[in-house]
Design an enzyme around this catalytic site. Structure first.
Site, PDB file in Angstrom:
ATOM      1  CG  ASP A 278     -23.669 -59.467  27.709  1.00 34.00           C
ATOM      2  OD1 ASP A 278     -23.558 -58.259  27.956  1.00 34.00           O
ATOM      3  OD2 ASP A 278     -23.930 -59.922  26.580  1.00 34.00           O
ATOM      4  CG  LEU A 279     -28.379 -57.022  30.625  1.00 30.82           C
ATOM      5  CD1 LEU A 279     -28.815 -55.599  30.948  1.00 30.82           C
ATOM      6  CD2 LEU A 279     -29.437 -58.022  31.089  1.00 30.82           C
ATOM      7  CG  ASP A 280     -27.811 -55.200  24.812  1.00 29.24           C
ATOM      8  OD1 ASP A 280     -28.849 -54.914  24.222  1.00 29.24           O
ATOM      9  OD2 ASP A 280     -27.394 -54.571  25.812  1.00 29.24           O
TER      10      ASP A 280
ATOM     11  CG  ASP B 108     -23.257 -61.274  22.859  1.00 34.00           C
ATOM     12  OD1 ASP B 108     -23.075 -60.600  23.905  1.00 34.00           O
ATOM     13  OD2 ASP B 108     -23.698 -60.769  21.814  1.00 34.00           O
TER      14      ASP B 108
ATOM     15  N   GLY C 101     -22.700 -53.586  29.515  1.00 31.22           N
ATOM     16  CA  GLY C 101     -22.148 -52.315  29.069  1.00 31.22           C
ATOM     17  C   GLY C 101     -23.134 -51.177  29.255  1.00 31.22           C
TER      18      GLY C 101
ATOM     19  CG  ASN D  74     -19.069 -56.153  26.015  1.00 28.86           C
ATOM     20  OD1 ASN D  74     -19.369 -57.194  25.421  1.00 28.86           O
ATOM     21  ND2 ASN D  74     -19.986 -55.336  26.509  1.00 28.86           N
TER      22      ASN D  74
ATOM     23  CE  LYS E 262     -20.074 -56.675  29.978  1.00 29.79           C
ATOM     24  NZ  LYS E 262     -21.022 -57.537  29.241  1.00 29.79           N
TER      25      LYS E 262
END
Length: 267
Positions: free
Chosen positions: A9-11, A216, A44, A219, A193
């Site tokens: 995941d990114l954020d 985190d 996302g 999602n 995802k």
């Protein structure tokens, strides 16, 4: 150790609170790739808001955008590519409830562009551009978007999510971004995802047990549940920690992903 697919995941996970990938995190992910593992982004965000990280990490793997509504291999034709969409009428119905739901903005997105309700509400950092014209207004939305992006305030976030989920219960799912802003991502019903990461794993002939996933937020729930080894960030939500196989010792601002991965893979 067997070859792994590392879904990130990114954020709130790979990115720190300044929405950047630190040099240490980039270095460790690079070491993982050099060791023969695959690193794949599952976010996302639309591609135009994640492309810079794909390039920074020098990836050539497939990736997931829009919380799973788009799985593709950037810059290439890929036989497993898939993109799902939302009925555009839903976008207009949500826009009509902007004030009632305490929304700061409503945006409709696909991989090429975006449409917003008002040029005065435009916040460029959410769209990875400072350029916006009348062509980006909602009135020009004529096709079904891949996802909807809405911004509210944290005190309204859960209420907005519940209201929209009930109103369009058979057509959409509402997901939350990680990070400091109260951003909700609306995707077609059933999209998440894990569904798209499994497509990537199959394309790379990686067994589910060899998928490692980091996240985190809400999602990331299905993703960590699907992965052979799901890791929640220490700064993540309690619900995610409850289903994860493990939790990082450090936060996203402390290179928690890099610290964990380096030890787990013995890099």
């Amino acid at each position: 150790m067997s070859q792994k697919l590392i879904a990130i995941d990114l954020d709130g996970t790979t990115l720190n609170s300044q929405s950047l990938i630190s040099s240490r995190t980039a270095e460790v992910l690079g070491k993982a790739i050099k060791a023969g593992h695959y690193v794949s982004i599952a976010t996302g965000r639309p591609f135009r808001m994640s492309e810079q990280f794909y390039r920074q990490l020098k990836l050539d793997t497939p990736m997931v955008n829009f919380n799973g509504a788009l799985v593709h291999k950037p810059y290439q034709k890929w036989e497993f590519e898939r993109e799902l969409s939302i009925e555009k009428d839903i976008a207009f119905e949500i826009l009509a409830q902007k004030e009632k739901l305490n929304l700061d903005f409503v945006a409709a997105e696909n991989r090429e562009t975006f449409f917003i309700n008002d040029l005065n509400d435009f916040e460029g950092h959410f769209f990875a551009t400072d350029k916006v014209t009348k062509a980006n207004l909602f009135s020009n939305l004529t096709t079904n978007p891949t996802s909807l992006l809405i911004k509210t305030q944290h005190q309204f976030s859960a209420q907005v999510s519940d209201a929209l989920s009930k109103q369009f219960e058979n057509k959409i799912d509402v997901r939350t971004w990680g990070g400091p802003n109260a951003i909700l991502e609306i995707v077609p019903k059933g999209v998440q995802k894990a569904m798209s990461v499994s497509v990537i794993a199959d394309s790379l002939q990686i067994d589910q047990k060899d998928v490692i996933a980091f996240g985190d937020e809400h999602n990331d729930l299905e993703l960590l549940d699907y992965a052979g080894w799901g890791v929640a960030m220490s700064n993540g939500i309690e619900q995610l920690k409850g289903i994860a196989n493990d939790i990082t010792n450090k936060t996203n601002d402390e290179d928690g992903l890099a610290d964990y991965l380096e030890k787990y893979l013995a890099l």
